[in-house]
Design a protein around this motif. Structure first.
Motif, PDB file in Angstrom:
ATOM      1  N   GLU A  47      92.098  15.323  22.716  1.00  0.00           N
ATOM      2  CA  GLU A  47      91.093  16.296  23.165  1.00  0.00           C
ATOM      3  C   GLU A  47      90.944  17.426  22.150  1.00  0.00           C
ATOM      4  O   GLU A  47      89.833  17.843  21.838  1.00  0.00           O
ATOM      5  CB  GLU A  47      91.474  16.867  24.533  1.00  0.00           C
ATOM      6  CG  GLU A  47      91.317  15.866  25.650  1.00  0.00           C
ATOM      7  CD  GLU A  47      91.862  16.380  26.981  1.00  0.00           C
ATOM      8  OE1 GLU A  47      92.120  17.603  27.105  1.00  0.00           O
ATOM      9  OE2 GLU A  47      92.032  15.558  27.895  1.00  0.00           O
ATOM     10  N   TRP A  48      92.054  17.928  21.635  1.00  0.00           N
ATOM     11  CA  TRP A  48      92.009  19.015  20.670  1.00  0.00           C
ATOM     12  C   TRP A  48      91.269  18.581  19.406  1.00  0.00           C
ATOM     13  O   TRP A  48      90.414  19.310  18.892  1.00  0.00           O
ATOM     14  CB  TRP A  48      93.413  19.488  20.313  1.00  0.00           C
ATOM     15  CG  TRP A  48      93.387  20.519  19.227  1.00  0.00           C
ATOM     16  CD1 TRP A  48      93.601  20.330  17.899  1.00  0.00           C
ATOM     17  CD2 TRP A  48      93.075  21.902  19.384  1.00  0.00           C
ATOM     18  NE1 TRP A  48      93.453  21.503  17.219  1.00  0.00           N
ATOM     19  CE2 TRP A  48      93.126  22.493  18.112  1.00  0.00           C
ATOM     20  CE3 TRP A  48      92.763  22.698  20.485  1.00  0.00           C
ATOM     21  CZ2 TRP A  48      92.883  23.841  17.900  1.00  0.00           C
ATOM     22  CZ3 TRP A  48      92.512  24.035  20.267  1.00  0.00           C
ATOM     23  CH2 TRP A  48      92.576  24.596  18.994  1.00  0.00           C
ATOM     24  N   ASN A  49      91.607  17.414  18.902  1.00  0.00           N
ATOM     25  CA  ASN A  49      91.020  16.956  17.645  1.00  0.00           C
ATOM     26  C   ASN A  49      89.551  16.578  17.771  1.00  0.00           C
ATOM     27  O   ASN A  49      88.872  16.403  16.769  1.00  0.00           O
ATOM     28  CB  ASN A  49      91.832  15.798  17.074  1.00  0.00           C
ATOM     29  CG  ASN A  49      93.149  16.278  16.515  1.00  0.00           C
ATOM     30  OD1 ASN A  49      93.253  17.375  15.994  1.00  0.00           O
ATOM     31  ND2 ASN A  49      94.166  15.448  16.635  1.00  0.00           N
ATOM     32  N   GLN A  50      89.058  16.465  18.997  1.00  0.00           N
ATOM     33  CA  GLN A  50      87.649  16.115  19.191  1.00  0.00           C
ATOM     34  C   GLN A  50      86.814  17.286  19.710  1.00  0.00           C
ATOM     35  O   GLN A  50      85.617  17.134  19.907  1.00  0.00           O
ATOM     36  CB  GLN A  50      87.544  14.916  20.135  1.00  0.00           C
ATOM     37  CG  GLN A  50      88.142  13.668  19.512  1.00  0.00           C
ATOM     38  CD  GLN A  50      88.154  12.487  20.453  1.00  0.00           C
ATOM     39  OE1 GLN A  50      87.740  12.558  21.593  1.00  0.00           O
ATOM     40  NE2 GLN A  50      88.666  11.370  19.961  1.00  0.00           N
ATOM     41  N   HIS A  51      87.440  18.451  19.908  1.00  0.00           N
ATOM     42  CA  HIS A  51      86.655  19.604  20.350  1.00  0.00           C
ATOM     43  C   HIS A  51      86.021  20.282  19.128  1.00  0.00           C
ATOM     44  O   HIS A  51      86.423  20.066  17.999  1.00  0.00           O
ATOM     45  CB  HIS A  51      87.521  20.575  21.153  1.00  0.00           C
ATOM     46  CG  HIS A  51      88.192  21.638  20.341  1.00  0.00           C
ATOM     47  ND1 HIS A  51      89.231  21.371  19.476  1.00  0.00           N
ATOM     48  CD2 HIS A  51      87.944  22.963  20.247  1.00  0.00           C
ATOM     49  CE1 HIS A  51      89.610  22.502  18.893  1.00  0.00           C
ATOM     50  NE2 HIS A  51      88.843  23.480  19.346  1.00  0.00           N
ATOM     51  N   THR A  52      85.004  21.086  19.348  1.00  0.00           N
ATOM     52  CA  THR A  52      84.317  21.758  18.248  1.00  0.00           C
ATOM     53  C   THR A  52      84.948  23.125  17.992  1.00  0.00           C
ATOM     54  O   THR A  52      85.088  23.936  18.904  1.00  0.00           O
ATOM     55  CB  THR A  52      82.817  21.917  18.571  1.00  0.00           C
ATOM     56  OG1 THR A  52      82.270  20.614  18.786  1.00  0.00           O
ATOM     57  CG2 THR A  52      82.076  22.580  17.430  1.00  0.00           C
ATOM     58  N   VAL A  53      85.312  23.344  16.736  1.00  0.00           N
ATOM     59  CA  VAL A  53      85.866  24.606  16.297  1.00  0.00           C
ATOM     60  C   VAL A  53      84.698  25.484  15.835  1.00  0.00           C
ATOM     61  O   VAL A  53      83.828  25.032  15.097  1.00  0.00           O
ATOM     62  CB  VAL A  53      86.851  24.390  15.115  1.00  0.00           C
ATOM     63  CG1 VAL A  53      87.373  25.710  14.579  1.00  0.00           C
ATOM     64  CG2 VAL A  53      87.987  23.484  15.538  1.00  0.00           C
ATOM     65  N   ARG A  54      84.696  26.725  16.263  1.00  0.00           N
ATOM     66  CA  ARG A  54      83.638  27.646  15.840  1.00  0.00           C
ATOM     67  C   ARG A  54      83.878  28.127  14.414  1.00  0.00           C
ATOM     68  O   ARG A  54      85.010  28.272  13.981  1.00  0.00           O
ATOM     69  CB  ARG A  54      83.579  28.862  16.773  1.00  0.00           C
ATOM     70  CG  ARG A  54      82.932  28.527  18.091  1.00  0.00           C
ATOM     71  CD  ARG A  54      82.742  29.789  18.898  1.00  0.00           C
ATOM     72  NE  ARG A  54      83.546  29.620  20.092  1.00  0.00           N
ATOM     73  CZ  ARG A  54      84.076  30.585  20.795  1.00  0.00           C
ATOM     74  NH1 ARG A  54      83.894  31.824  20.458  1.00  0.00           N
ATOM     75  NH2 ARG A  54      84.783  30.323  21.858  1.00  0.00           N
ATOM     76  N   ARG A  55      82.791  28.410  13.726  1.00  0.00           N
ATOM     77  CA  ARG A  55      82.873  28.936  12.364  1.00  0.00           C
ATOM     78  C   ARG A  55      83.476  30.334  12.393  1.00  0.00           C
ATOM     79  O   ARG A  55      83.192  31.133  13.267  1.00  0.00           O
ATOM     80  CB  ARG A  55      81.480  28.987  11.736  1.00  0.00           C
ATOM     81  CG  ARG A  55      81.471  29.556  10.317  1.00  0.00           C
ATOM     82  CD  ARG A  55      80.079  29.589   9.722  1.00  0.00           C
ATOM     83  NE  ARG A  55      79.506  28.263   9.546  1.00  0.00           N
ATOM     84  CZ  ARG A  55      79.800  27.422   8.558  1.00  0.00           C
ATOM     85  NH1 ARG A  55      80.690  27.768   7.660  1.00  0.00           N
ATOM     86  NH2 ARG A  55      79.218  26.237   8.480  1.00  0.00           N
ATOM     87  N   THR A  56      84.327  30.602  11.411  1.00  0.00           N
ATOM     88  CA  THR A  56      84.859  31.945  11.206  1.00  0.00           C
ATOM     89  C   THR A  56      84.548  32.340   9.768  1.00  0.00           C
ATOM     90  O   THR A  56      83.992  31.541   9.004  1.00  0.00           O
ATOM     91  CB  THR A  56      86.386  31.997  11.426  1.00  0.00           C
ATOM     92  OG1 THR A  56      87.027  31.215  10.415  1.00  0.00           O
ATOM     93  CG2 THR A  56      86.784  31.504  12.804  1.00  0.00           C
ATOM     94  N   MET A  57      84.929  33.534   9.387  1.00  0.00           N
ATOM     95  CA  MET A  57      84.693  33.984   8.010  1.00  0.00           C
ATOM     96  C   MET A  57      85.417  33.077   7.009  1.00  0.00           C
ATOM     97  O   MET A  57      84.931  32.852   5.910  1.00  0.00           O
ATOM     98  CB  MET A  57      85.175  35.433   7.834  1.00  0.00           C
ATOM     99  CG  MET A  57      84.405  36.437   8.667  1.00  0.00           C
ATOM    100  SD  MET A  57      82.731  36.640   8.103  1.00  0.00           S
ATOM    101  CE  MET A  57      83.000  37.710   6.713  1.00  0.00           C
TER     102      MET A  57
END
Length: 141
Positions: A47-57
């Motif tokens: 689940e973690w590896n398939q969730h979308t990570v938000r862009r950061t600086m």
């Protein structure tokens, strides 16, 4: 791990230990619970590896699996490096691969023999693992 359900297992073992049901220095509980816990951890990792990570600086957005295996898609650098086969061999020799149950082979074999002789199977959920643990303790004492 705690947010993904691992806190259930942590609390269960703390409660069992405080009640004197389980001693963390023996492996009875490992035979009964380790594979169930590993299954849950595998689900959490998927689940973690398939969730979308938000862009950061500092980081690109995307799914961790895609970012790791196909970094060029997101315009990032592939930081993976090759390991030398002799180094891999040395590390394998230093590490002891554990069995799925986390138990020594002799103990695991004895438990599996007891299960077969008594028409029992490995647990597929927590309540079955609790029942199996209590049964094994009485059989092996």
């Amino acid at each position: 791990m705690r947010q993904g359900g691992g806190h259930f297992w942590i609390n269960l073992f703390k409660d069992m230990e405080s009640q004197g049901i389980v001693a963390t220095d023996n492996t009875f509980h490992m035979f009964c619970f380790t594979e169930l816990i590993q299954c849950e951890l595998d689900k959490i990792a998927t689940e973690w590896n398939q969730h979308t990570v938000r862009r950061t600086m500092e980081n690109s957005s995307g799914k961790p699996d895609i970012l790791y295996f196909l970094p060029a898609i997101h315009g990032t650098v592939d930081y993976k490096t090759e390991a030398d086969p002799p180094d891999i061999h040395s590390l394998k020799m230093m590490c002891r691969a554990s069995r799925p149950s986390g138990c020594e082979a002799d103990f695991e074999g004895a438990c599996e023999t007891l299960l077969q002789r008594n028409g029992k199977t490995k647990p597929s959920e927590q309540r079955e693992a609790m029942d199996l643990f209590a049964w094994l303790v009485t059989m092996l004492e």
